[in-house]
Design an enzyme around this catalytic site. Structure first.
Site: not given
Ligand code: AGP
Length: 625
Positions: A2, A27, A75, A101-102, A498, A502, A505, A521, A620
């Site tokens: 928050c 925030r 939040w 906040n916490g 993962e 990272k 992307e 394979h 996002k």
């Molecule tokens: C991950 O770095 C990406 N931004 C993307 O794969 C994300 O994890 C995916 O769109 C899922 O989003 P969510 O966790 O909000 O459902």
């Protein structure tokens, strides 16, 4: 996560509070509120759910005037976003208010005790117990009298706050006002950030520097277990033991952008370094006592549901899916129940066979991902119960799910998910412990060992973050490469996926994550001296197999980077670069192993001048299919 802001001085406080909340918008928040001590010494509270604009519209109708006040942007962690749950919260007399906040870990027992003592609660929040506790202590100190000696009011207010906090466990950055001491704000900090701004005949308190830097660059950062008493002329500092202390102010040289990122160049890097705290927040209040009632209180999920599930199906997208893949290994092997992890976009169109005996675990940072929402709708239509692991209270997923376990990471602004991913791993560990206990596949002793190690993760992650310089050095060596291969086995196979995600992307370099056993394979045909291979090769029952795969890659000229367990000598001289992480048991190791992968991706992207926080073509939250 928050936002708090407080002011005591000579100005009209409202614009200072509202502008301060606007500076804290990054925030994240779902509601906001202010409290002003008006000219007649009354505490006027105005709150609104939604964006800051909603609060400003309320304030246009009713504009409290005064020169001392508190502001808060929420939040949510306990209690859905609503006006009644918005801060500030007042006590029964309406003469005390608090913003916070916490997370108050022992809020349930405090609330029960206070309610039994006659306190009436107006919200579902953990925060509200604080102000009723302050009220109790004030009454006790005043021995019931209401005529307070003027020069004794402030010391009594301070002592009441101090005594109350001694009964609180958890994380807090709080600011409190009492109508009897209109020119005073009392602050206290443990585990959540708090900064005091020192102006000319005015003093500020806030969660972060951006809220005060328009008015003063001279600030004091409170440390854990410290308090401050603010008046317009000065700030006095104390330990929560009551001992007076001196605090040396610093002068902030950041610009606003840097201040919002806590001095980091990008939100993504700030969020990578927040992970020790976000892990601690996600664990807070959920592991002790380790009984079904604790999990049910946190999530609404009864032990019977965990006990009766015949299968667990983890559904998610992107990074959250990778967390689900780790969860699949964990749940299957620790909880003894068949588990599957699947991308939501595939699940929802293959007419899956599942029913009431399936526990679906939906994982999402935003709680708004269209494919994940579509998948759980289908699962619910087929009779399955849905247990959501989510970072956003009140999001569509959490409203549709039967049970919710929040990751409490605060808003994640970097499009590339980092702290939310680790929060998801931690939440899956919490779920797995309770699932195993409900099914009797973990003894109390082994469960305690697991959660003791889990509780130690913030310390180990802080140690893993010391790889920042080494990953920067590697990034300088490899930032011009056009292809990367990431490999891992067992719980580290999802880490390979993962790590590759990272990198691709945010740097736009082609990177593939592969099960190491799959190399021969096909993918091994890709390898030559221009294709660095990143192997997650920490201690595990399959490490020898991974070592063979690394040898295969090296034999074809690849430069090799290995994430290894500190002190494990088996890879020395066998790879080009080592990234040693602290030792951890197999199912907790992914929390540490991902740290160097996040840092490597960040530094490569940063060196390439990429828009790290907002990579091209990405959003996002993917709210469309
Ligand atoms: C991950 O770095 C990406 N931004 C993307 O794969 C994300 O994890 C995916 O769109 C899922 O989003 P969510 O966790 O909000 O459902």
């Amino acid at each position: 996560m928050c936002g708090i802001i407080g002011y005591v001085g000579e100005r009209d406080v409202l614009p200072v509070l509202v502008e301060g909340l606007r500076r804290l918008e990054y925030r994240g928040y779902d509601s906001a509120g202010v409290c002003v001590v008006n000219g007649s010494g009354t505490l006027e509270i105005v709150r609104a759910v939604g964006k800051l604009r909603a609060l400003e519209e309320r304030l246009a109708e009713r504009r409290p005037k005064g020169s001392t006040g508190l502001g808060h942007s929420r939040w949510a962690t306990h209690g859905r976003p609503s006006e009644s749950n918005a801060h500030p919260h007042a006590d029964c007399t309406g003469k005390l208010v608090v913003i916070h906040n916490g997370i108050i870990e022992n809020y349930a027992e405090l609330r029960e005790r206070l309610a039994a003592g006659g306190h009436k609660f107006a919200s579902e929040t953990d925060t509200e117990v604080l102000v009723h506790l302050f009220e109790d202590k004030l009454k006790a100190l005043a021995k019931g009298s209401t005529a307070f000696a003027p020069d004794f009011k402030e010391p009594m207010f301070f002592e009441a706050t101090r005594q109350a906090l001694a009964e609180v466990t958890g994380a807090y950055a709080i600011a409190v006002m009492w109508a009897e001491t209109p020119g005073t704000i009392i602050c206290a900090k443990t585990a959540s950030p708090m900064v005091i701004g020192l102006g000319d005949k005015e003093t500020f308190v806030a969660s972060d520097v951006p809220a005060v830097m328009d008015h003063t660059k001279k600030v004091v950062f409170l440390e854990d277990n410290e308090m401050a008493v603010l008046t317009k002329d000065k700030a006095s500092f104390f330990k929560t033991t009551g001992q007076k202390i001196e605090k040396k102010p610093v002068v902030i040289s950041w610009d606003r952008g840097m201040a919002e990122k806590g001095g980091y160049r990008h939100f993504m890097l700030k969020e990578i370094f927040e992970q020790p705290n976000t892990i601690a927040d996600t664990l807070r209040g959920r592991l002790y006592p380790l009984t079904p009632a604790t999990l049910e209180a946190e999530t609404g999920c009864p032990a019977a549901v965990l006990k009766s599930a015949k299968r667990v199906h983890l559904l998610a997208c992107g990074t959250a899916f990778h967390a689900g893949l780790v969860g699949r290994y964990l749940i299957e092997q620790v909880c003894g129940v068949p588990a599957e992890a699947e991308t939501a976009s595939e699940f929802r169109y293959r007419d899956p066979i599942l029913g009431p005996d399936t526990l679906v675990v939906a994982i999402s940072q935003s709680g708004e991902t269209a494919d994940t929402l579509g998948a759980i709708q289908l699962a619910k239509q087929k009779g399955a119960k849905v247990f959501a692991i989510c970072n956003s209270v009140g999001s569509a997923l959490t409203r549709a799910a039967d049970y919710n376990l929040y990751t409490r990471c605060g808003p994640e602004y970097g499009v590339a998910s980092t702290k939310a991913f680790v929060g998801q791993l931690v939440a899956l560990d919490i779920l797995a412990v309770y699932l195993a206990l409900a099914r009797g596949t973990l003894t109390d002793e082994s469960a305690k060992a697991f959660i003791d190690e889990l509780s130690h993760m913030p310390v180990l992650v802080r140690k893993a973050l010391q790889l920042n310089d080494e990953t920067l050095r590697l990034a300088k060596l490899y930032e011009k490469k056009r292809d990367f291969l990431y490999i891992g086995r067992h719980v580290n196979y999802p880490l390979a996926l993962e790590g590759a995600l990272k990198l691709k992307e945010i740097s736009y370099i082609h990177a593939e994550g592969y099960a190491a056993g799959e190399m021969k394979h096909g993918p091994i045909a890709l390898i030559d001296e221009d294709v660095p291979v990143v192997a997650i090769a920490t201690e595990s029952k399959v490490l020898d197999k991974v070592l063979s795969n690394i040898e295969e890659a090296k034999a074809r000229g690849a430069k090799t980077i290995a994430v290894v367990t500190e002190g494990d000598k088996r890879l020395e001289g066998k790879v080009d670069h080592l990234l040693p992480v602290p030792k951890a048991s197999e199912f907790l190791a992914p929390i540490l192993n991902v740290i160097p992968l996040q840092l490597l991706a960040y530094h490569i992207a940063n060196l390439r001048g990429a828009d790290v926080d907002q990579p091209r073509n990405l959003a996002k939250s993917v709210t469309v299919e």
